[in-house]
Scaffold this active site. Structure first.
Site, short mmCIF file in Angstrom:
data_model
loop_
_atom_site.label_atom_id
_atom_site.label_comp_id
_atom_site.label_asym_id
_atom_site.label_seq_id
_atom_site.Cartn_x
_atom_site.Cartn_y
_atom_site.Cartn_z
N ASP A 278 0.00 20.40 -52.01
CA ASP A 278 1.17 21.27 -52.14
C ASP A 278 2.45 20.45 -51.96
O ASP A 278 2.68 19.88 -50.90
CB ASP A 278 1.09 22.35 -51.05
CG ASP A 278 2.18 23.40 -51.18
OD1 ASP A 278 3.16 23.16 -51.90
OD2 ASP A 278 2.03 24.46 -50.56
N HIS B 86 0.35 24.64 -53.82
CA HIS B 86 1.12 25.76 -53.27
C HIS B 86 0.55 27.11 -53.70
O HIS B 86 0.56 28.06 -52.93
CB HIS B 86 2.57 25.64 -53.72
CG HIS B 86 3.53 26.46 -52.92
ND1 HIS B 86 3.81 26.19 -51.60
CD2 HIS B 86 4.27 27.54 -53.24
CE1 HIS B 86 4.70 27.07 -51.15
NE2 HIS B 86 4.99 27.91 -52.14
N SER C 158 4.59 30.92 -47.69
CA SER C 158 5.68 29.98 -47.95
C SER C 158 6.82 30.26 -46.96
O SER C 158 6.61 30.22 -45.76
CB SER C 158 6.12 30.08 -49.42
OG SER C 158 6.82 28.93 -49.80
#
Length: 708
Positions: A642, A677, A556
């Site tokens: 995501d 995600h 991320s």
């Protein structure tokens, strides 16, 4: 170690790397023209793709499939290694693991897994022990879905109903249902497109939830009355600022539903009396730029954790519930520079705070009657500590968890009056784990501006520290999130194969206090990248490893770190793993329709409004700073649905890297076509993805063939 160009020959019949066509595209902002020939990889109807991946543009799907095929052709020869890694990691998981039951009135509620189960079961038993009653069976609920993830799950005050939510696409749109404990059946109520959280009214006839809008933003709070349709729900509160996120939780006493709004710099809270759920929310203190606060309630008093009055590392104030505005705040625990108050928890007779000083946490308990304080402390060189909350307010019991990089997680019940602790659970490692076989330690890396960066280190006792060991260096460094030096059974698979495992507690995280975070954001963002490189160099100098023996790992915003470090200090690394990497920073921050863009402007800057912010982001954005030079081997992993780091960010990054770099590599893209995600949703399926990361790390270090 094998040279980079020899790596490709290890693979069985590698296919040719895909070449993403360049489609001319550029834009000019603040008089600066930016070229982006891979912009076409962003599907124009991305909002629809989040809800239904089948509508993805055919050209884009073809390219992502080709990249997956190429990655498989290069890493396919590690499939037996991956299976061995999964088997090992799974053997360390207690398959029928259960949480310590948490008491509430006549019952104690728990979550557990069944042997071989991927998803949790939610249940309860009589408070003092007895037969289990399972209300939600995650495995059964997941069986008809490729992806399944629980959101919130909360019983009503009368213990008759259980509100629960799940996401079945990986897009983080959660649907809420309500189950009857007596019948085991769901009511007809269905509330869709929520963030998954639920707060019940006292009479259990209604509940509050947050609805996500078309841009996947939590902007609205609604009240749902049982037995009615979602279309008939009542809008309770709507946030007007697209840069603010809104969430709900119960207050510490259970008396209020707290509407907590904010971005990364400012916050504001409102209270709804759960005994009077139709009353309008009451504002606590109006938002002021840069002032953050969160609260707990006890009787007619609020206890507020805040950075008001330049309390960079936060302080605790009190305010009367009847008039809680800022002018009535009074210091209870004053600001102490360098001692960061992470969280507060409140009970009828005690205030508990979790603090961190110099990257080490402690729990401090205050007797509210006499004002006396004492701390719970531990003596390892690096460890993780967390309070776990309670359903009950009128209790002297505090539950907390402890672990270190060598010590598996332990859950304690602590009597705040008697000051005695009882071990309630120690994480079992079924395949065996001897703490004495491992060493955990810490060094300080000196950054280029003199800052001291803590680095937590784990290795197997007896390892020769002569610079020959490969090392995995993990980092994050954003949003003020600290990376705890906690236990992970998975990473033993690397450590047992001779890897050193290290965590760099870089600026941008709050590992050394909130000021440590402020020194790694916006115009100071590059401190995060420099700290990570400094950590790598310090580990080399201390003979834990050598240059080109290090594999960097981040996800991320930590994936942005990986992209930036590949550009700035790639020569230190044998490989880099970037999971769901936020690497297309400039383009993302220029698109105010994306779910996270407006709330992220305080973190990175707003390049739409500010030329200075535009130039700052352009100067480090990994995608925009790829150079014609040698790069380490890179594995980028994305998720098609995501909503946080969209699939096209890693796709564009790898396409441009491959077209621009002048040696090194290879660079690989793996897109999970059915997840978002967090990757795969089941606890064992997730191990498949960890195994890919570890197999890549072993491969990059030239160790993938040395027996599995």
């Amino acid at each position: 170690m094998r040279r980079n160009e020899d790596r490709v020959t290890q693979a069985k019949t590698p296919s040719k790397p895909p070449v993403a066509p360049r489609r001319a595209h550029s834009f000019t902002r603040h008089g600066i023209t930016v070229t982006d020939d891979y912009a076409w990889l962003k599907d124009e109807k991305w909002q629809e793709v989040l809800r239904d991946p089948a509508v993805l543009d055919a050209d884009i799907r073809k390219y992502l499939d080709e990249e997956n095929g190429y990655t498989e052709s290069l890493l396919g020869h590690t499939s037996s290694l991956q299976k061995t890694l999964v088997r090992e990691m799974r053997s360390r998981i207690k398959e029928d693991d259960s949480s310590v039951p948490s008491p509430d009135g006549p019952f104690a509620y728990f979550r557990r897994f069944r042997e071989g189960g991927q998803h949790e079961l939610f249940g309860r038993m009589p408070r003092d022990g007895g037969n289990e009653h399972i209300v939600l069976d995650g495995d059964a609920l997941a069986k008809d879905h490729k992806y399944f993830k629980f959101g919130g799950s909360r019983h009503s005050n009368d213990h008759k109903l259980q509100a629960w939510s799940a996401d079945t696409k990986g897009s983080e749109y959660f649907s809420i249902r309500v189950r009857n404990w007596a019948t085991g059946k769901d009511l007809d109520d269905l509330v869709e497109e929520t963030d998954g959280g639920v707060v019940w009214s006292k009479d259990a006839k209604s509940f509050f939830y947050v609805k996500l809008d078309d841009n996947h933003r939590p902007m609205q709070v609604w009240r749902h009355r049982l037995g009615t349709k979602q279309a008939d729900d009542t809008l309770v509160y709507e946030e007007q600022d697209a840069g603010w996120f809104t969430h709900l939780h119960e207050s510490t006493s259970g008396r209020f539903c707290v509407i907590a709004g904010g971005d990364h710099e400012t916050s504001e809270q409102r209270l709804i009396d759960l005994a009077n759920p139709e009353a309008p929310p009451r504002l606590v203190a109006a938002r002021e730029d840069g002032v953050q606060y969160s609260l707990a309630d006890r009787g007619d008093e609020l206890f507020i954790l805040t950075n008001a009055d330049d309390a960079i590392d936060f302080k605790i104030v009190t305010a009367p519930l009847s008039s809680p505005e800022r002018k009535n705040w009074r210091d209870l625990i004053p600001y102490r520079p360098g001692i960061y108050i992470i969280d507060l928890d409140l009970y009828a007779g005690h205030l508990v705070r979790l603090e961190r000083a110099n990257a080490l946490p402690s729990i401090v308990i205050r007797d509210l009657a006499g004002g006396e304080e004492h701390a719970i402390a531990f003596d390892e060189a690096a460890y993780s500590l967390d309070t776990m909350g309670s359903y009950e307010f009128e209790t002297t019991n505090l539950r907390f968890s402890y672990s270190s990089m060598t010590t598996p997680s332990e859950v304690y019940d602590y009597d705040m009056v008697k000051r005695t602790r009882t071990l309630r659970k120690r994480q079992e490692i079924p395949s065996g784990h001897d703490v004495a076989d491992y060493v955990t330690t810490r060094i300080m890396a000196k950054a280029q501006d003199g800052a001291e960066v803590p680095v937590s280190i784990l290795y197997r006792r007896g390892l020769q520290l002569d610079g020959s060991a490969p090392l995995l260096l993990y980092g994050y460094g954003s949003y003020g999130m600290a990376m705890p030096a906690s236990f992970s059974a998975n990473r033993l698979s690397l450590v047992d194969r001779g890897f050193v495992y290290a965590i760099a507690h870089i600026r941008g995280g709050a590992d050394k206090g909130w000021g440590w975070y402020l020194d790694g954001k916006r115009e100071k963002k590059t401190n995060s990248f420099d700290d990570f490189a400094a950590s790598a160099r310090a580990l080399i100098d201390a003979k834990y490893t050598s240059a080109k023996r290090i594999v960097g790992h981040g996800g991320s915003a930590g994936g942005m770190l990986m992209g930036a470090v590949a550009n700035r200090a790639g020569e230190l690394f044998a490989g880099i793993v970037a999971e769901v990497p936020f690497v297309d920073v400039l383009n993302t921050m220029l698109d105010d329709t994306l779910p996270l863009t407006p709330p992220e402007w305080p973190e990175w800057g707003n390049p739409i409004e500010s030329e200075k912010d535009f130039r700052t982001i352009l100067s480090y954005s990994p995608y925009d700073n790829i150079a014609a030079k040698e790069y380490p081997a890179i594995l980028a992993m994305g998720g098609l649905t995501d909503p946080r780091v969209t699939y096209w960010e890693p796709a564009k990054w790898i396409a441009r890297l491959r077209a621009t770099m002048r040696g090194g590599g290879p660079v690989l893209l793996r897109t999970n076509m059915g997840a978002g995600h967090g990757g795969a949703s089941g606890r064992f399926d997730r191990l498949d993805e960890v195994a890919i990361v570890y197999a890549f790390a072993l491969w990059a270090a030239g160790m993938a063939e040395a027996g599995v």
